[in-house]
Design a protein around this motif. Structure first.
Motif, PDB file in Angstrom:
ATOM      1  N   ARG A   9       0.825  -1.209   0.000  1.00  0.00           N
ATOM      2  CA  ARG A   9       0.000   0.000   0.000  1.00  0.00           C
ATOM      3  C   ARG A   9       0.858   1.258   0.000  1.00  0.00           C
ATOM      4  NH1 ARG A   9      -5.358  -1.229   3.759  1.00  0.00           N
ATOM      5  NH2 ARG A   9      -6.130  -2.963   2.477  1.00  0.00           N
ATOM      6  N   GLU A  12       2.054   1.684  -3.468  1.00  0.00           N
ATOM      7  CA  GLU A  12       0.984   2.098  -4.369  1.00  0.00           C
ATOM      8  C   GLU A  12       0.629   3.566  -4.141  1.00  0.00           C
ATOM      9  OE1 GLU A  12      -3.211   0.326  -6.168  1.00  0.00           O
ATOM     10  OE2 GLU A  12      -2.258  -0.655  -4.451  1.00  0.00           O
ATOM     11  N   ASN A  13       0.700   4.010  -2.891  1.00  0.00           N
ATOM     12  CA  ASN A  13       0.449   5.420  -2.588  1.00  0.00           C
ATOM     13  C   ASN A  13       1.391   6.326  -3.376  1.00  0.00           C
ATOM     14  OD1 ASN A  13      -1.686   5.162  -0.817  1.00  0.00           O
ATOM     15  ND2 ASN A  13      -0.441   5.265   1.036  1.00  0.00           N
ATOM     16  N   VAL A  19      -2.003  11.679  -3.491  1.00  0.00           N
ATOM     17  CA  VAL A  19      -1.333  11.404  -2.222  1.00  0.00           C
ATOM     18  C   VAL A  19       0.010  12.133  -2.176  1.00  0.00           C
ATOM     19  CG1 VAL A  19      -0.206   9.629  -0.810  1.00  0.00           C
ATOM     20  CG2 VAL A  19      -2.431   9.168  -1.850  1.00  0.00           C
ATOM     21  N   ALA A  79      -0.921   3.512   5.108  1.00  0.00           N
ATOM     22  CA  ALA A  79      -1.568   2.258   4.739  1.00  0.00           C
ATOM     23  C   ALA A  79      -3.064   2.299   5.031  1.00  0.00           C
ATOM     24  CB  ALA A  79      -0.917   1.088   5.493  1.00  0.00           C
ATOM     25  N   TRP A  82      -4.793   4.747   2.265  1.00  0.00           N
ATOM     26  CA  TRP A  82      -4.677   4.132   0.936  1.00  0.00           C
ATOM     27  C   TRP A  82      -6.050   3.838   0.356  1.00  0.00           C
ATOM     28  CZ3 TRP A  82      -6.603  -0.751  -0.082  1.00  0.00           C
ATOM     29  CH2 TRP A  82      -6.310  -1.286  -1.335  1.00  0.00           C
ATOM     30  N   LYS A  86      -7.460   5.500  -3.074  1.00  0.00           N
ATOM     31  CA  LYS A  86      -7.785   4.623  -4.200  1.00  0.00           C
ATOM     32  C   LYS A  86      -9.242   4.804  -4.630  1.00  0.00           C
ATOM     33  CE  LYS A  86      -7.085  -0.171  -5.713  1.00  0.00           C
ATOM     34  NZ  LYS A  86      -5.969   0.129  -6.649  1.00  0.00           N
TER      35      LYS A  86
END
Length: 222
Positions: A9, A12-13, A19, A79, A82, A86
């Motif tokens: 996470r 991915e952030n 973000v 996390a 996230w 998303k």
């Protein structure tokens, strides 16, 4: 949540355009978006903060309801938010951002009078006396909020903690702050604001299923 999932996470952030994850040094030495959030959002719309946003549920729901406002969720646990980040991307919510930083650095993130409203949703009440400095409505935090809020800007506190509600209410009354609304069981008040009872976090729904009272205060800092 496993460490591998957290790392996934976090990574991915880094790819999410909504973000921002500065280091502490970057935050405290001329943070690039301080005073320039209108450039980030590419509009001059009012900005609302959710402090300690967790999964970002309040940030996301308010952004859906008020597309003519911008919303920033702040939390140190990337996390967690996230999920909110998303969801915002999946739904095309361009009025949402998430900032990973400590709440005590909020004045490094925003210029004076850059924020129109603040939401504090279900913070840790920090009940022990030695933890007073960490309560998100203590005098030091209130001073920081006042500095970044526009004149007449509001702060909202929604919590299941009777202690946090009572502590904050007593502090505000003692300081002579302007209390716009206060109720110790907001869902039993027919005059409760829609944005309070119409938006619920995951844990809030669990509290309500257990008939736990949810408190709410809305105030202005003089």
């Amino acid at each position: 949540m496993g460490s591998k999932n957290k790392l996934k996470r976090f990574n991915e952030n880094e790819t999410f355009g909504n973000v921002i994850q500065p280091t502490r040094e970057e935050m405290t030495t001329n943070f690039k978006w301080k005073g320039k959030w209108s450039s980030f959002f590419k509009n001059e719309n009012p900005i609302t903060l959710e402090l300690g946003c967790g999964k970002g549920e309040y940030t996301i729901d308010l952004a859906r309801k008020y597309p003519d406002r911008n919303f920033i969720g702040i939390d140190i646990k990337g996390a967690r938010f996230w999920r909110g980040a998303k969801t915002a991307l999946e739904e095309g919510l361009n009025n949402v951002a998430f900032l990973r930083t400590q709440i005590e650095l909020v004045e490094y993130a925003f210029a004076a009078q850059e924020i129109d409203e603040i939401w504090i949703t279900f913070p840790d009440p920090q009940i022990k006396y030695k933890r007073t400095k960490h309560r998100m409505t203590n005098p030091d935090f209130l001073a920081s909020y006042k500095n970044i809020l526009v004149e007449g800007g509001c702060v909202n506190l929604k919590t299941d903690s009777e202690f946090m509600h009572g502590y904050t209410l007593g502090l505000l009354q003692g300081r002579g702050e302007e209390i716009l609304y206060a109720h110790h069981d907001v869902y039993k008040n027919t005059e409760a604001p829609e944005e309070v009872i119409g938006t619920q976090t995951f844990y809030e729904k669990q509290y309500l299923e257990k008939n736990k009272a949810i408190t709410y205060i809305k105030f202005r800092l003089r």
